[in-house]
Design a protein around this motif. Structure first.
Motif, short mmCIF file in Angstrom:
data_model
loop_
_atom_site.label_atom_id
_atom_site.label_comp_id
_atom_site.label_asym_id
_atom_site.label_seq_id
_atom_site.Cartn_x
_atom_site.Cartn_y
_atom_site.Cartn_z
N ASP A 192 0.83 -1.39 -0.20
CA ASP A 192 -0.19 -0.22 -0.09
C ASP A 192 1.19 1.30 0.12
O ASP A 192 2.00 1.28 0.48
N ARG A 193 0.44 2.17 -0.42
CA ARG A 193 1.35 3.51 -0.48
C ARG A 193 1.01 4.37 0.80
O ARG A 193 2.24 4.40 1.88
N ASP A 197 -6.40 -3.45 3.00
CA ASP A 197 -5.29 -4.00 2.45
C ASP A 197 -5.39 -5.45 2.85
O ASP A 197 -5.10 -6.22 2.05
N SER A 219 -2.58 0.96 -4.98
CA SER A 219 -3.15 2.12 -4.08
C SER A 219 -4.38 2.85 -4.44
O SER A 219 -4.28 3.09 -5.66
N THR A 238 1.98 3.53 4.70
CA THR A 238 2.94 2.67 4.58
C THR A 238 3.89 2.73 4.08
O THR A 238 4.96 2.40 4.77
N THR A 272 -0.86 -11.84 4.64
CA THR A 272 -0.94 -10.30 4.59
C THR A 272 -0.02 -9.78 5.89
O THR A 272 0.17 -10.46 6.97
N GLY A 324 0.33 -3.45 4.30
CA GLY A 324 -0.66 -2.40 4.18
C GLY A 324 -0.93 -1.86 5.80
O GLY A 324 -0.66 -2.61 6.82
N ASP A 325 -1.59 -0.67 6.07
CA ASP A 325 -2.00 0.01 6.97
C ASP A 325 -3.23 -0.14 7.46
O ASP A 325 -3.90 0.63 8.51
#
Length: 194
Positions: free
Chosen positions: A10-11, A143, A52, A14, A154, A138-139
């Motif tokens: 993820d952008r 995600d 993203s 993250t 994950t 990811g956060d």
């Protein structure tokens, strides 16, 4: 032909510091040790691909071109630290309509907006990726749900929203403090020493 393995990232929250609805490249700041994490991935044999959601386009907070300028700035910041991304996929759509300032062209239900798996499927086709050997970091629960939907492992990071979005009742396979710790965990699990 042997398949590639990938660590999807993820952008916002993250790789870069979370800023709600980031719409200006000047506001982009890397998370601490994010470039070090990506350097580890670059040396590991895993592809490093960003997936993203960018609803700022649908909300008309920036154009699609400006959204890509943010990604170019991200690449520049990583390049300055000796790290690189193999590719970036973004979804500019958002399904909720009816806001006066919205960009109607992008206010659609699509197959690419996470937790839908369209961006992952596109990457799989483009790079011949083996999902069984791949991960997503990811956060958000979005995600984690994305990863579960396409059968990849994950990792939830405690940066950004740290799972606090609570949109989906999903449990990550792993939890890490940040992207660097997440990358190390994956590589150590696969006997790739950092």
């Amino acid at each position: 032909m042997s398949k590639n393995k990938c660590i999807f990232l993820d952008r916002d929250g993250t790789i870069n510091v979370y800023k709600k609805l980031l719409s200006n490249s000047e506001d982009l700041k890397l998370e601490r040790k994010a470039s070090d994490a990506i350097k580890l991935i670059n040396k590991s044999g895993y592809l490093c691909i960003v997936v993203s959601n960018q609803p700022v386009v649908a909300r008309n907070l920036c154009t699609l071109e400006e959204a890509w300028q943010i990604n170019e700035r991200l690449k520049e910041l990583l390049d300055e630290k000796g790290a690189y991304l193999d590719d970036i996929f973004i979804c500019p759509h958002h399904p909720d309509r009816g806001y006066p300032e919205e960009n109607k062209k992008y206010k659609i239900k699509c197959d690419c907006r996470k937790p839908a798996i369209g961006m992952i499927e596109e990457a799989v086709k483009k790079y011949n990726i083996d999902l069984e050997q791949s991960y997503i970091i990811g956060d958000t629960t979005i995600d984690i749900k994305t990863g579960k939907s396409c059968g990849i492992k994950t990792v939830l990071v405690k940066t950004g929203l740290a799972g606090g979005d609570e949109l989906y009742d999903v449990k990550p396979d792993y939890i890490s403090d940040n992207l660097y710790d997440a990358a190390k965990l994956i590589l150590e699990e696969n006997n790739i020493w950092t």
